[in-house]
Design a protein around this motif. Structure first.
Motif, PDB file in Angstrom:
ATOM      1  N   ARG A   2     -11.839  49.361   1.432  1.00  0.00           N
ATOM      2  CA  ARG A   2     -12.329  48.372   0.461  1.00  0.00           C
ATOM      3  C   ARG A   2     -13.826  48.592   0.293  1.00  0.00           C
ATOM      4  O   ARG A   2     -14.593  48.409   1.240  1.00  0.00           O
ATOM      5  CB  ARG A   2     -12.045  46.954   0.959  1.00  0.00           C
ATOM      6  N   PHE A   4     -17.435  47.912  -1.766  1.00  0.00           N
ATOM      7  CA  PHE A   4     -18.279  47.126  -2.657  1.00  0.00           C
ATOM      8  C   PHE A   4     -19.267  48.075  -3.313  1.00  0.00           C
ATOM      9  O   PHE A   4     -20.029  48.757  -2.634  1.00  0.00           O
ATOM     10  CB  PHE A   4     -19.006  46.041  -1.863  1.00  0.00           C
ATOM     11  N   THR A  28     -14.476  47.010  -5.485  1.00  0.00           N
ATOM     12  CA  THR A  28     -14.981  45.790  -6.113  1.00  0.00           C
ATOM     13  C   THR A  28     -16.354  46.108  -6.673  1.00  0.00           C
ATOM     14  O   THR A  28     -17.259  46.512  -5.939  1.00  0.00           O
ATOM     15  CB  THR A  28     -15.081  44.641  -5.099  1.00  0.00           C
ATOM     16  N   VAL A  46     -11.976  46.185  -9.389  1.00  0.00           N
ATOM     17  CA  VAL A  46     -12.003  44.738  -9.598  1.00  0.00           C
ATOM     18  C   VAL A  46     -13.437  44.330  -9.936  1.00  0.00           C
ATOM     19  O   VAL A  46     -14.333  44.503  -9.107  1.00  0.00           O
ATOM     20  CB  VAL A  46     -11.529  43.987  -8.338  1.00  0.00           C
ATOM     21  N   VAL A  48     -16.592  41.808 -10.495  1.00  0.00           N
ATOM     22  CA  VAL A  48     -17.080  40.499 -10.073  1.00  0.00           C
ATOM     23  C   VAL A  48     -18.398  40.251 -10.795  1.00  0.00           C
ATOM     24  O   VAL A  48     -19.331  41.041 -10.669  1.00  0.00           O
ATOM     25  CB  VAL A  48     -17.289  40.428  -8.542  1.00  0.00           C
ATOM     26  N   LEU A  61     -19.984  39.703  -0.795  1.00  0.00           N
ATOM     27  CA  LEU A  61     -19.213  40.871  -1.200  1.00  0.00           C
ATOM     28  C   LEU A  61     -19.359  42.017  -0.193  1.00  0.00           C
ATOM     29  O   LEU A  61     -18.384  42.732   0.094  1.00  0.00           O
ATOM     30  CB  LEU A  61     -19.658  41.329  -2.588  1.00  0.00           C
TER      31      LEU A  61
END
Length: 296
Positions: A2, A4, A28, A46, A48, A61
C-alpha cells in the motif's frame, strides 16, 4: 504494498503511478484538484482530495501506508516551506516502523561537475538550496527506510524541460534560429521519465535506509546538441543561436542559473545497489521521434 503517493497527477508522478500499479502495488494518490480524481481512478489508484500543507491528512495517509513516495512540489516560492512540512509529517508518521520513504531532490544540488556521483559534495544553485537540509534529514531519521532520488533533467512522454527549450525566443529573419539557454556548451545530465519511474519503484521496494541515488542515464549531451535536436523537431532545421548569460538570467531568473550549470552524471549507485538499468531512448533519440508536447 500500500503506497501513499504525492504528485501523482504531475509529469513524473503520472509515470511513477503507472509503474507502481503495473507492478501490483495499491496506490493512494493525494490530489489537489477534484477534477483529476477520475483520471487517477482510471489509472488504477485511489484519489484522496487534500493538500501537502494539511499536516493531519499527510500524517494520516502516510501512517496508513506500507511505504511513501513524495514527488509533489508547488514549483513556486512556497516550495521550500511545503516540502519541508511534507517531509516532516511523513517522517513523523513512519518513524520507528522501518517502512520505506522515497523523497525527491535533484541533480542540480551538486552544482557543476564533469563526473558527478552520489559522493560529490552538494553545491546547489539558489533555486534548490533549500533541498539540502531536507535531504539530510530524510537520510538520517532513525527507524525509517529513507531514500532520496535526485533526478537529472527529465524528458519523454512529450513533457519536461524540453518544452521550455522549444518555447525559447527565435532570431529574426527568413531563417529563424532557436535561442539556446546560454552559450550552449554546458552539459545536462538526462533521464527518461519512464526509466526514472522504474528507479523510484525499485528504491521503494528495496533501497537500504540512508540510500541516495542520482537518477541519471549516463547520457550527458550539451545544451547545443539538445537545442539543435529540438530545433529540428519544431521545424527550424536544427538552427540555433547562443544567448548571452546575462540575458538568460534576465529571461529565466533563478531557473536560468540552474540551467547554466555544466553537469555530467552516471547514476552508478542505482545500477549497483538496485540493479536499475535505463532502457528508454536517449534524449536525442527521443527528439528524433518528435516526442514533444509543443509539436503535437
Amino acid at each position: 504494498m500500500r503506497v501513499f503517493l504525492t504528485g501523482g497527477t504531475g509529469y513524473l508522478g503520472s509515470a511513477v503511478l503507472d509503474r507502481l500499479v503495473a507492478e501490483g502495488h495499491q496506490v493512494t494518490a493525494l490530489i489537489r484538484d477534484q477534477g483529476k480524481a477520475e483520471a487517477v481512478r482510471a489509472r488504477g489508484a485511489v484519489p484522496v482530495l487534500g493538500d501537502l500543507a494539511d499536516a493531519d491528512a499527510v500524517h494520516r495517509l502516510a501512517d496508513a501506508a506500507d511505504g511513501v513516495i513524495h514527488l509533489a512540489a508547488p514549483g513556486d516560492d512556497s516550495s521550500a516551506r511545503i516540502d519541508d512540512a511534507a517531509a516532516t509529517h511523513i517522517l513523523a508518521a513512519l518513524k520507528g516502523t522501518d517502512r520505506p520513504y522515497v523523497h525527491t531532490s535533484g541533480l542540480w544540488v551538486h552544482g557543476s561537475g564533469a563526473a558527478i556521483t552520489e559522493s560529490t559534495p552538494m553545491n546547489p544553485p539558489r533555486l534548490t538550496a533549500w533541498r539540502v537540509p531536507i535531504v539530510e534529514r530524510v537520510l538520517s531519521t532513525p527507524g525509517v527506510r529513507g531514500a532520496v532520488v535526485a533526478p537529472a533533467v527529465v524528458y519523454g512522454r512529450g513533457g519536461g524541460l524540453l518544452n521550455l527549450v522549444a518555447s525559447g525566443p527565435r532570431t529574426q529573419g527568413d531563417a529563424p534560429a532557436l535561442t539556446m539557454i546560454g552559450h550552449g556548451e554546458q552539459h545536462w545530465g538526462t533521464v527518461h521519465v519512464d526509466d526514472l519511474a522504474a528507479l523510484y519503484v525499485r528504491a521503494l521496494e528495496s533501497a537500504p535506509a540512508g540510500s541516495y541515488f542520482i537518477g541519471a542515464s549516463g547520457v550527458n549531451p550539451t545544451v547545443r546538441e539538445i537545442t539543435e535536436a529540438v530545433s529540428r523537431a519544431i521545424g527550424l532545421s536544427g538552427r540555433v543561436a547562443p544567448e548571452p548569460v546575462a540575458r538568460t538570467l534576465e529571461r529565466l531568473g533563478l531557473l536560468g542559473e540552474a540551467l547554466l550549470l555544466d553537469q555530467q552524471a552516471g547514476g552508478d549507485a542505482a545500477r549497483r545497489i538496485l540493479g536499475w538499468t535505463p532502457e528508454q531512448p536517449t534524449i536525442l533519440e527521443d527528439l528524433v521521434a518528435n516526442r514533444l508536447a509543443a509539436t503535437s
